[in-house]
Design a protein around this motif. Structure first.
Motif, PDB file in Angstrom:
ATOM      1  N   ASN A  71       0.867  -1.165   0.000  1.00  0.00           N
ATOM      2  CA  ASN A  71       0.000   0.000   0.000  1.00  0.00           C
ATOM      3  C   ASN A  71       0.910   1.223   0.000  1.00  0.00           C
ATOM      4  N   VAL A  72       0.896   1.982  -1.101  1.00  0.00           N
ATOM      5  CA  VAL A  72       1.861   3.068  -1.278  1.00  0.00           C
ATOM      6  C   VAL A  72       1.317   4.421  -0.817  1.00  0.00           C
ATOM      7  N   HIS A  73       0.173   4.405  -0.113  1.00  0.00           N
ATOM      8  CA  HIS A  73      -0.352   5.619   0.533  1.00  0.00           C
ATOM      9  C   HIS A  73      -0.540   6.753  -0.469  1.00  0.00           C
ATOM     10  N   THR A 130       2.181  -5.047   9.810  1.00  0.00           N
ATOM     11  CA  THR A 130       2.355  -4.326   8.547  1.00  0.00           C
ATOM     12  C   THR A 130       1.905  -2.875   8.623  1.00  0.00           C
ATOM     13  N   TYR A 131       1.212  -2.483   9.698  1.00  0.00           N
ATOM     14  CA  TYR A 131       0.644  -1.137   9.785  1.00  0.00           C
ATOM     15  C   TYR A 131       0.551  -0.740  11.261  1.00  0.00           C
ATOM     16  N   ARG A 143       1.304  -2.038  14.888  1.00  0.00           N
ATOM     17  CA  ARG A 143       0.529  -2.802  15.862  1.00  0.00           C
ATOM     18  C   ARG A 143      -0.446  -3.776  15.219  1.00  0.00           C
ATOM     19  N   ARG A 144      -0.580  -3.739  13.875  1.00  0.00           N
ATOM     20  CA  ARG A 144      -1.597  -4.556  13.226  1.00  0.00           C
ATOM     21  C   ARG A 144      -1.036  -5.232  11.976  1.00  0.00           C
ATOM     22  N   ARG A 145      -1.554  -6.423  11.696  1.00  0.00           N
ATOM     23  CA  ARG A 145      -1.257  -7.090  10.415  1.00  0.00           C
ATOM     24  C   ARG A 145      -2.537  -7.054   9.587  1.00  0.00           C
ATOM     25  N   ILE A 146      -2.638  -6.037   8.729  1.00  0.00           N
ATOM     26  CA  ILE A 146      -3.836  -5.874   7.909  1.00  0.00           C
ATOM     27  C   ILE A 146      -3.543  -6.070   6.420  1.00  0.00           C
ATOM     28  N   ASP A 170       2.860   4.688   4.700  1.00  0.00           N
ATOM     29  CA  ASP A 170       2.395   4.425   6.062  1.00  0.00           C
ATOM     30  C   ASP A 170       2.210   2.930   6.315  1.00  0.00           C
ATOM     31  N   HIS A 171       2.358   2.106   5.278  1.00  0.00           N
ATOM     32  CA  HIS A 171       2.346   0.647   5.400  1.00  0.00           C
ATOM     33  C   HIS A 171       3.738   0.108   5.092  1.00  0.00           C
TER      34      HIS A 171
END
Length: 244
Positions: free
Chosen positions: A25-27, A193-194, A200-203, A230-231
């Motif tokens: 995810n390139v934001h 991943t995020y 704190r999360r693997r989304i 941001d990812h």
């Protein structure tokens, strides 16, 4: 993970074809685009599955420029898939593409998916990318629509997706049913991943057909990746089954 930039096709193991995959995810390229290009080029992927790619004014030119900055070419996606973009190296031949749009909920961001039927060496596979809604009420339905397309695939699936939900969620389980979670296969499900600022999360998921072997998997957390988006990018080496 094998050395960055090493051609994935060198020294093919018997009975399979190697493929290096980045899902990212390139934001919307809002961050350090020089760092972003450097991250992908250093990984040396055969394919990149992009979320939040260009999808508005001059999206074709912007998508081509993004691909060029990575040293790759556009295979599928962009505006027709609402910001999901599939990029490939010249090692990969694309034989067919299609895009999917999830039903519009007024006032929400449009979401969708991109698909490319690909061939590399003696292996054929379906490359897929998607990005589910940030709205928890929308995600289960979108996951069901995405899964319906994946379940109909004739070829082994390689899916990269920002699901905006974790492994314990209904959308994650819906999409992943019958597929291999590459992070779990590599005993790396604890890698978040995020977000890059506070991981704190693997989304961000990478799912593959059970016939595909996960050779290696990494969530690339470096000073460069923390500037690029941001990812964090997900990077995997896969062994595809020979289909010819």
């Amino acid at each position: 993970m094998t050395a960055a930039g090493t051609p994935a096709g060198d020294g093919e193991p018997a009975g399979g074809v190697r493929l290096r995959v980045v899902s990212y995810n390139v934001h919307s390229q809002r961050d350090d685009t020089v760092a972003l290009a450097a991250v992908v080029r250093e990984a040396g992927p055969d394919v990149v599955i992009v979320q939040e790619a260009p999808r508005r004014f001059r999206w074709r030119q912007k998508s081509a420029a993004l691909a060029e900055s990575f040293g790759l070419v556009v295979a599928a996606g962009g505006l027709p898939s609402l910001g999901n973009l599939l990029l490939t190296s010249l090692r990969v031949r694309v034989t067919g593409t299609r895009c999917q749009r999830f039903p519009l909920t007024p006032g929400r961001h449009l979401r969708g998916a991109a698909y490319a039927e690909c061939r590399v060496g003696g292996a054929r596979f379906l490359l897929a990318g998607s990005h589910l809604s940030t709205d928890p009420a929308e995600r289960p339905g979108q996951a069901t629509l995405l899964k319906r397309e994946l379940a109909a695939a004739r070829l082994p699936v390689v899916l990269g997706a920002d699901l905006n939900d974790g492994p314990d969620s209904v959308p994650w389980r819906t999409v992943g049913e019958g597929l291999t979670d590459a992070a779990v296969a590599a005993d790396a499900a604890d890698r978040h991943t995020y977000s890059c600022a506070n991981p704190r999360r693997r989304i961000d998921a990478l799912f593959v057909d059970p016939r595909v072997t996960v050779l290696d998997y990494d969530v690339v957390d470096t000073p460069l990746t923390r500037r690029a988006s941001d990812h964090f990018p997900v990077l995997a080496d896969l062994l595809l089954p020979v289909t010819d």
